[in-house]
Design an enzyme around this catalytic site. Structure first.
Site, short mmCIF file in Angstrom:
data_model
loop_
_atom_site.label_atom_id
_atom_site.label_comp_id
_atom_site.label_asym_id
_atom_site.label_seq_id
_atom_site.Cartn_x
_atom_site.Cartn_y
_atom_site.Cartn_z
N ARG A 134 0.86 -1.18 -0.01
CA ARG A 134 0.17 -0.01 -0.09
C ARG A 134 0.87 1.29 -0.04
NH1 ARG A 134 -4.75 -0.19 4.53
NH2 ARG A 134 -4.41 1.82 4.04
N ARG A 146 -2.92 10.99 7.46
CA ARG A 146 -3.97 10.13 7.78
C ARG A 146 -4.39 10.32 9.35
NH1 ARG A 146 -1.40 5.06 5.49
NH2 ARG A 146 -3.09 3.84 6.29
#
Ligand code: ADP
Length: 190
Positions: A134, A146
């Site tokens: 990812r 995030r």
């Protein structure tokens, strides 16, 4: 129906604990992150648009994820229940989920939050990034972005469920089995 929200910042262990709950209770796993990555792999317009935001660590628009969840609820009307993982991530998504579930005459029993502090999260995600492939797990700035999105937009969702008397927080640091045992005891109380 048993409907649970597994809540916590990126890297808290939601996916790991979801897998165990699915096996024990036969629930359907609804991870908006996984659904979005499937759209990206399939090369859909939605996936291409979502990727631009996900690559920056920014949340995708509420309408996009709410629409995906609506579809999945309609496709799985006979399910034993659902685990919502990575959704709802904003108060607007939480309110929309309540409405969608009400259309099926069901509701959320409990939100279970895995609590882990930021330094531990960053280390876990960077280590996951070495094998997950990812892109958003391989860059420390992106991970911090995030976590920042989580703190600003997602953390308030806990209050939404607390106001309904449906929130339980547990320590997300420790043995996977020990954390799972705590989750099961919360589920069994409902
Ligand atoms: P993690 O919790 O490890 O960050 P996810 O797979 O849940 O990973 O999410 C990856 C990215 O997908 C998020 O950073 C965000 O851009 C997008 N995303 C996933 N779920 C949602 C959601 N419910 N609302 C908005 N964006 C989402």
């Amino acid at each position: 129906m048993l409907n649970l929200v597994l809540f916590g910042p990126p890297g808290a262990g939601k996916g790991t604990q979801s897998a165990k709950l699915i096996e024990q209770y036969g629930l359907i796993h609804l991870s908006t992150g996984d659904l979005l990555r499937a759209e990206i792999s399939a090369g859909t317009t939605l996936g291409l648009e979502a990727k631009k935001l996900m690559d920056q660590g920014i949340l995708v628009p509420d309408a996009v994820v709410i629409g995906m969840i609506d579809n999945k609820l309609n496709e799985n009307k006979a399910a034993a229940g659902f685990i919502f993982d990575g959704f709802p991530r904003t108060v607007a998504q939480a309110a929309a989920l309540d409405n969608l579930l009400a259309q099926h005459d069901v509701s959320i029993q409990q939100m279970i939050a895995l609590e882990v502090e930021e330094e531990e999260l960053t280390q876990r995600l960077l280590s996951r990034g070495k094998t997950s492939g990812r892109p958003d797990d391989q860059n420390e700035d992106l991970i911090r972005k995030r976590v920042q999105e989580y703190t600003e937009k997602t953390a308030p969702v806990a209050d939404f469920y607390a106001q309904q008397g449906k929130f339980t927080g547990i320590n997300g640091v420790g043995e996977i089995e020990g954390i799972y045992a705590q989750i099961v005891s919360i589920v069994e109380k409902n």
